[in-house]
Design a protein around this motif. Structure first.
Motif, PDB file in Angstrom:
ATOM      1  N   ARG A  22      -7.698  -3.641  -1.195  1.00 59.39           N
ATOM      2  CA  ARG A  22      -7.518  -4.812  -0.276  1.00 59.39           C
ATOM      3  C   ARG A  22      -8.760  -5.818  -0.557  1.00 59.39           C
ATOM      4  NH1 ARG A  22      -6.804  -5.043   6.233  1.00 59.39           N
ATOM      5  NH2 ARG A  22      -6.981  -7.429   6.555  1.00 59.39           N
ATOM      6  N   ILE A  53       0.257  -7.389   4.566  1.00 59.54           N
ATOM      7  CA  ILE A  53       0.049  -6.081   3.851  1.00 59.54           C
ATOM      8  C   ILE A  53       0.947  -5.103   4.181  1.00 59.54           C
ATOM      9  CG2 ILE A  53      -1.537  -4.560   3.042  1.00 59.54           C
ATOM     10  CD1 ILE A  53      -3.606  -6.382   3.883  1.00 59.54           C
ATOM     11  N   GLU A  81      -7.999  -9.868  -1.361  1.00 61.16           N
ATOM     12  CA  GLU A  81      -8.626 -10.965  -0.424  1.00 61.16           C
ATOM     13  C   GLU A  81      -9.514 -11.642  -1.083  1.00 61.16           C
ATOM     14  OE1 GLU A  81      -9.235  -8.876   2.995  1.00 61.16           O
ATOM     15  OE2 GLU A  81      -7.179  -8.955   3.602  1.00 61.16           O
ATOM     16  N   ALA A  85      -7.504   0.884   5.732  1.00 63.16           N
ATOM     17  CA  ALA A  85      -7.131  -0.406   5.133  1.00 63.16           C
ATOM     18  C   ALA A  85      -7.952  -1.575   5.783  1.00 63.16           C
ATOM     19  CB  ALA A  85      -5.813  -0.473   4.881  1.00 63.16           C
ATOM     20  N   ARG A  92      -9.351   0.181   1.153  1.00 62.90           N
ATOM     21  CA  ARG A  92     -10.141  -0.890   1.267  1.00 62.90           C
ATOM     22  C   ARG A  92     -10.763  -1.581  -0.103  1.00 62.90           C
ATOM     23  NH1 ARG A  92     -12.546   2.762   5.039  1.00 62.90           N
ATOM     24  NH2 ARG A  92     -11.759   2.243   7.189  1.00 62.90           N
ATOM     25  N   LEU A 147       0.818  -1.164  -0.073  1.00 59.03           N
ATOM     26  CA  LEU A 147      -0.038   0.053  -0.060  1.00 59.03           C
ATOM     27  C   LEU A 147       0.966   0.974   0.085  1.00 59.03           C
ATOM     28  CD1 LEU A 147      -2.696  -0.850   3.062  1.00 59.03           C
ATOM     29  CD2 LEU A 147      -2.809  -1.346   0.509  1.00 59.03           C
TER      30      LEU A 147
END
Length: 278
Positions: free
Chosen positions: A236, A248, A240, A277, A233, A207
């Motif tokens: 992520r 991360i 995921e 995040a 988000r 990130l």
């Protein structure tokens, strides 16, 4: 500082490069940070074996080692030297106890305009490097960099380009690094994350935010997460959803952050990770 860091959070060593390794380790322990992404130069300066011992005794895992790569040279002697240096980087990763070596592939050689040829030389180098890394339990992670770095740092500018190279090799040998700073602008990136996930090639996730105006030289323009334009988000969730469950990393090159107290920057970065995040 109190032990509040999210268990998935990893601090890349460059984010707080003003901290020596012992200071970084002590701050991580105090804050409850469990993972560190290491960089070759400061680790070599401290001593690779000594660094591994320090990190291990503190209970810290090494999420990735940065960086290998720079594999685009044309001259045979330069190409041989680059491959040997990358093998040393693999050996360092083994000593540090990480199974991921991030590759920044390299820019155009001086006087060359041949992007396709440069990318092909990366794949050619990996025919020797990938088996060597895999034999030592390390996977190479090709990191695409934003196109503004194509000339001097990385001719691999998109996840699609990274996967086109990676797919020539078994997934346990070569994967990709998904870094928000470099791919957030690309409307094809979500489908390429799905492509990588389907093959089990997401080796690491990093990130950094995109803030403007970019500084002169642009290299040190990675913004603190939450300060810019990227929805952390969202990215992520994309990663995921494809099965990535590892650490991360927050990797920031930022002169303003480097001018501050490193322990405060580490605490702020861990808090921003939780805020933006998680």
């Amino acid at each position: 500082m109190s032990a509040t860091a999210d268990p998935r959070f990893s601090i890349n060593q460059m984010t707080v490069k003003q901290l020596g390794l012992p200071e970084l380790v002590a701050a991580c322990v105090e804050l409850g940070v469990q993972h560190v992404g290491t960089w070759r130069a400061p680790v070599q300066e401290y001593g690779v074996e000594a660094a591994a011992k320090l990190l291990n005794e503190a209970g810290l895992s090494v999420s990735t080692h940065c960086r290998g790569g720079f594999l685009t040279a044309i001259d045979p002697a330069d190409r041989k030297a680059a491959i040997e240096d990358n093998k040393r980087a693999v050996d360092e990763a083994v000593t540090l106890g990480t199974d991921v070596l991030v590759l920044v592939s390299g820019g155009l050689p001086a006087g060359s305009y041949d992007l396709a040829g440069a990318r092909e030389r990366i794949a050619d180098a990996l025919t020797e490097l990938a088996p060597y890394a895999a034999e030592n339990g390390v996977r190479l992670a090709i990191e695409p960099l934003h196109p503004m770095y194509a000339a001097d740092r990385c001719v691999v500018s998109t996840l699609a380009q990274a996967l086109d190279i990676a797919e020539r090799f078994p997934a346990h040998q070569v994967g990709v690094c998904v870094d928000t700073y470099h791919i957030w602008w690309d409307d094809r990136a979500p489908e390429q994350i799905a492509r990588a996930g389907a093959q089990g090639r997401i080796a690491t996730f990093q990130l950094a935010d995109w803030t403007t105006p970019l500084p002169e030289g642009v290299l040190n323009g990675r913004g603190q997460i939450g300060d810019g334009s990227i929805d952390m988000r969202y990215w992520r969730r994309l990663v995921e959803d494809q099965g990535y469950s590892g650490p991360i990393e927050v990797e920031l090159f930022n002169d303003g952050l480097w001018a501050r107290d490193g322990r405060e920057v580490l605490a702020e970065t861990a808090a921003r990770f939780t805020e933006h995040a998680c």
